[in-house]
Motif scaffolding. Structure first.
Motif, short mmCIF file in Angstrom:
data_model
loop_
_atom_site.label_atom_id
_atom_site.label_comp_id
_atom_site.label_asym_id
_atom_site.label_seq_id
_atom_site.Cartn_x
_atom_site.Cartn_y
_atom_site.Cartn_z
N THR A 110 7.61 2.80 4.14
CA THR A 110 6.80 3.92 4.61
C THR A 110 7.29 5.18 3.93
O THR A 110 8.48 5.50 3.98
N SER A 127 -0.02 9.76 -4.96
CA SER A 127 1.23 9.38 -5.62
C SER A 127 1.97 10.62 -6.11
O SER A 127 1.36 11.67 -6.34
N ASN A 135 0.80 -1.23 0.00
CA ASN A 135 0.00 0.00 0.00
C ASN A 135 0.83 1.27 0.00
O ASN A 135 0.29 2.36 -0.17
N SER A 136 2.14 1.15 0.20
CA SER A 136 3.00 2.33 0.15
C SER A 136 4.41 1.90 -0.23
O SER A 136 4.84 0.79 0.06
N ALA A 179 1.43 6.48 -1.27
CA ALA A 179 0.95 6.17 0.08
C ALA A 179 -0.36 6.90 0.28
O ALA A 179 -0.60 7.97 -0.31
N ASP A 180 -1.23 6.34 1.11
CA ASP A 180 -2.50 6.99 1.47
C ASP A 180 -3.31 7.39 0.23
O ASP A 180 -3.95 8.44 0.20
#
Length: 258
Positions: free
Chosen positions: A214, A84, A28-29, A80-81
């Motif tokens: 992260t 991009s 996811n990241s 992330a989140d």
């Protein structure tokens, strides 16, 4: 007895799917490294016509003696989140010769995309000017196929589309990275796009490495420098500036619109 056997098989298949889903790992990241490849010979050859062949054809032959066929450029995509950031590396050192500065063979965009909101902010280098384009993401009508290939260690599925009315796009995305992003302005598939090819333009972007990590929020800060415009305003500015360029304008307009 036959019904019981069929039910048993169905339950076994279902339990296998559940077990796979439980053990599947999704990214996811992280950061994806891309390589853009341009077939310079094909692009150069395509520019030769009956009006210019007397001087462009000899230049093409000279170019082939001194320059490699493929120009390769690096870039990264941090994500992330559901956001991009696409960052191209400086490619000024590549192919300094004739035709090496054409818009289609360079990396013109630094692009932040908010995938959840469906918006982007892109710093776009247009010859000697810099624009800051803010707009909604391009709506691409992808047609997903059954073809697959492995890219950077991920199994990817192929999808096809037409953008800018006539540009044929082939993309490969992976559901193992459940983020609907990709290099440049290519988004909208049910997973991260790790490969893009524009066959008729002789250009590709393919991931060479995916690093799960992260991502610092600073790495996702949108670009801020450039003349603020939206997509329509940029198109109007480009058309006005290139109205007397003839057929040469088509390639430049296409390059700055991708």
């Amino acid at each position: 007895m036959k019904k019981i056997t069929l039910i048993t098989i169905a339950l076994l298949l279902l339990s296998g799917d559940i077990l796979f889903a439980q053990n599947a790992h999704f990214v996811n990241s992280g950061v994806i490294e891309f390589e853009k490849t341009v077939n310079m010979y094909a692009i150069f050859k395509r520019s030769i016509n009956k009006d210019n062949e007397a001087y462009v054809a000899p230049a093409f032959e000279q170019y082939k003696k001194n320059q490699p066929q493929f120009k390769k450029m690096k870039s990264t995509l941090s994500f992330a989140d559901n956001k991009s950031m696409f960052n191209p590396e400086d490619d000024d050192a590549g192919n300094p010769g004739f035709w090496g500065d054409e818009a289609m063979v360079k990396q013109n965009n630094t692009t932040f995309t908010d995938l959840a909101a469906g918006t982007f902010i892109s710093k776009k280098s247009v010859f000697e000017s810099t624009f800051l384009v803010t707009d909604t993401t391009r709506k691409i009508h992808w047609k997903i196929t059954d073809e697959t290939r492995e890219i950077a260690g991920y199994v990817c599925r192929r999808a096809n589309a037409i953008v800018l009315d006539s540009v044929y796009v082939v993309a490969f995305y992976t559901e193992e990275i459940p983020v609907s992003g990709g290099p440049e302005s290519f988004t909208g598939l049910p997973g991260m796009i790790l490969g893009v090819a524009l066959p008729h333009e002789n250009i590709t972007w393919f991931a060479t490495k995916v690093t799960e990590s992260t991502v610092d929020q600073k790495a996702l800060n949108p670009p801020k420098k450039g003349k603020p415009v939206n997509g329509k305003q940029l198109a109007e500015t480009l058309h006005a500036a290139m109205k007397d360029w003839g057929t040469y304008a088509n390639e430049s307009l296409k390059a700055f619109s991708l």
